[in-house]
Design a protein around this motif. Structure first.
Motif, PDB file in Angstrom:
ATOM      1  N   VAL A 178      -8.986 -22.961 -33.169  1.00 54.06           N
ATOM      2  CA  VAL A 178      -8.101 -22.475 -34.235  1.00 54.06           C
ATOM      3  C   VAL A 178      -6.967 -21.648 -33.629  1.00 54.06           C
ATOM      4  CG1 VAL A 178      -7.935 -20.937 -36.225  1.00 54.06           C
ATOM      5  CG2 VAL A 178      -9.839 -22.540 -36.059  1.00 54.06           C
TER       6      VAL A 178
ATOM      7  N   TYR B  23       2.057 -26.844 -41.365  1.00 51.30           N
ATOM      8  CA  TYR B  23       1.017 -27.621 -40.687  1.00 51.30           C
ATOM      9  C   TYR B  23      -0.279 -26.850 -40.506  1.00 51.30           C
ATOM     10  CZ  TYR B  23       4.322 -31.256 -39.379  1.00 51.30           C
ATOM     11  OH  TYR B  23       5.210 -32.261 -39.413  1.00 51.30           O
ATOM     12  N   LEU B  24      -0.214 -25.534 -40.699  1.00 51.35           N
ATOM     13  CA  LEU B  24      -1.379 -24.700 -40.379  1.00 51.35           C
ATOM     14  C   LEU B  24      -2.669 -25.140 -41.075  1.00 51.35           C
ATOM     15  CD1 LEU B  24      -2.184 -22.331 -38.595  1.00 51.35           C
ATOM     16  CD2 LEU B  24      -1.710 -20.801 -40.475  1.00 51.35           C
ATOM     17  N   PRO B  25      -2.640 -25.407 -42.407  1.00 53.79           N
ATOM     18  CA  PRO B  25      -3.897 -25.833 -43.042  1.00 53.79           C
ATOM     19  C   PRO B  25      -4.498 -27.086 -42.409  1.00 53.79           C
ATOM     20  CG  PRO B  25      -2.217 -25.421 -44.692  1.00 53.79           C
ATOM     21  CD  PRO B  25      -1.553 -25.281 -43.377  1.00 53.79           C
ATOM     22  N   HIS B  26      -3.658 -28.098 -42.135  1.00 52.61           N
ATOM     23  CA  HIS B  26      -4.164 -29.312 -41.487  1.00 52.61           C
ATOM     24  C   HIS B  26      -4.803 -28.965 -40.146  1.00 52.61           C
ATOM     25  CE1 HIS B  26      -0.636 -30.712 -43.875  1.00 52.61           C
ATOM     26  NE2 HIS B  26      -1.455 -31.689 -44.215  1.00 52.61           N
TER      27      HIS B  26
ATOM     28  N   VAL C 243      -5.928 -26.092 -38.956  1.00 53.77           N
ATOM     29  CA  VAL C 243      -7.139 -25.262 -38.976  1.00 53.77           C
ATOM     30  C   VAL C 243      -8.367 -26.134 -39.221  1.00 53.77           C
ATOM     31  CG1 VAL C 243      -8.389 -23.526 -40.336  1.00 53.77           C
ATOM     32  CG2 VAL C 243      -6.056 -23.075 -39.606  1.00 53.77           C
ATOM     33  N   ILE C 244      -8.263 -27.030 -40.203  1.00 52.57           N
ATOM     34  CA  ILE C 244      -9.396 -27.908 -40.514  1.00 52.57           C
ATOM     35  C   ILE C 244      -9.723 -28.796 -39.318  1.00 52.57           C
ATOM     36  CG2 ILE C 244     -10.190 -29.785 -42.003  1.00 52.57           C
ATOM     37  CD1 ILE C 244      -8.436 -28.558 -44.235  1.00 52.57           C
TER      38      ILE C 244
ATOM     39  N   VAL D 281     -11.403 -26.786 -36.427  1.00 46.99           N
ATOM     40  CA  VAL D 281     -12.811 -26.416 -36.604  1.00 46.99           C
ATOM     41  C   VAL D 281     -13.717 -27.621 -36.346  1.00 46.99           C
ATOM     42  CG1 VAL D 281     -14.527 -25.658 -38.287  1.00 46.99           C
ATOM     43  CG2 VAL D 281     -12.336 -24.492 -38.150  1.00 46.99           C
TER      44      VAL D 281
END
Lengths: 170, 122
Positions: free
Chosen positions: A117, A139-142, A144-145, A148
């Motif tokens: 992350v 782009y952060l949400p994509h 981060v998922i 992980v």
């Protein structure tokens, strides 16, 4: 903790680990990307980074990491990506130092997703700096998922590696 | 204990990201493409007002990108960089992440231009 490796043994080990990391990195670069979101990848070479961090320490991990990142950019012919890999690598390295103090040797698998992350966060910060715009943070949400999921995968691999190599070294 | 805390933090981050992706406002009422290089605005195109598809080349000393616009959407159709990330990304039309060409410091983002702010709610 095992005895620290010194001298020629340490240099040989670091060289070997860098070569392994670089090989994994180059092979992975040949795999077609799963999504069109830039920056999403497995990051298999980080198995080596996590392994070195936990078995040899932060200094050696930084050596292997920077060697792999620099040579990876040279070999793939994309020097521009160096900034992003370096920024991501450095931030995840910082996170790993902290995790090394927090986690026991049986919990190494957990370090990788956190580091992943932070790696993606570092990449995005570098991209934001280059483009002088915070719009890339979309782009952060994509990322981060993806980090992980990929991090759990490489973390379990690093855990298995640590356990097996420990057995060999005794 | 520590494991649980870290796992919870990770889970929280994933949940927040997923929620953000699921519940964000999908469409942009009056999509306007904003093309910028190195933070400097090059061009602004109201995508709803594009009648016929057209392409144009954006060039500087680092390389060139061919941008194609159609009614309501925009993409980079060709680039002379080695990684082709921006080309592979394809069309964007609004509510999505921007197209970024890192080697050429080029970015295309969709902003809500001209439309009423009230239209974005709901």
């Amino acid at each position: 903790m095992e005895q620290p490796v010194k001298g020629a043994g340490r240099v040989t080990r670091l060289a070997l680990l860098t070569a392994i990391a670089l090989t994994i990195f180059m092979v992975e670069a040949q795999i077609p990307t799963l999504t069109t979101v830039p920056g999403v990848k497995l990051g298999l070479a980080n198995i080596v980074t996590v392994y070195v961090m936990f078995s040899m320490g932060p200094g050696d991990a930084l050596l292997v990491l920077s060697g792999r990142v620099f040579l990876g950019a040279v070999f793939s012919g994309q020097m521009m990506t160096l900034i992003y890999s370096a920024a991501g690598g450095f931030l995840s390295w910082c996170a790993l130092i902290l995790l090394r103090k927090l986690l026991t040797r049986e919990q190494v698998w957990l370090a990788s997703p956190v580091a992943a992350v932070f790696h993606n966060l570092g990449q995005l910060l570098a991209a934001a700096a280059v483009l002088r715009s915070w719009a890339v943070m979309a782009y952060l949400p994509h990322l981060v998922i993806a980090a992980v999921i990929a991090g759990l995968f490489t973390g379990i691999a690093a855990q298995a590696l640590l356990r097996r190599l420990e057995r060999i070294q005794k | 204990m520590k494991v649980k805390v870290i796992l919870l933090l990770l889970l929280g981050a994933v949940a927040a990201s997923a929620a953000w992706l699921l519940f964000r406002d999908g469409g942009t009422p009056s999509p306007t493409a904003r093309i910028s290089r190195d933070g400097v605005l090059l061009e602004e195109i109201n995508l709803d007002q594009v009648d016929a598809p057209r392409s144009f080349v954006l060039e500087d000393e680092s390389g060139s990108n061919t941008v194609t616009v159609e009614k309501g959407r925009i993409c980079i159709s060709a680039a002379d960089c080695p990684d082709q990330v921006c080309v592979n990304q394809g069309w964007i039309s609004g509510g999505t992440a921007p197209i970024v060409c890192l080697p050429h410091k080029l970015m295309i983002e969709i902003v809500n231009g001209g439309g009423t702010l009230d239209g974005a709610a709901g």
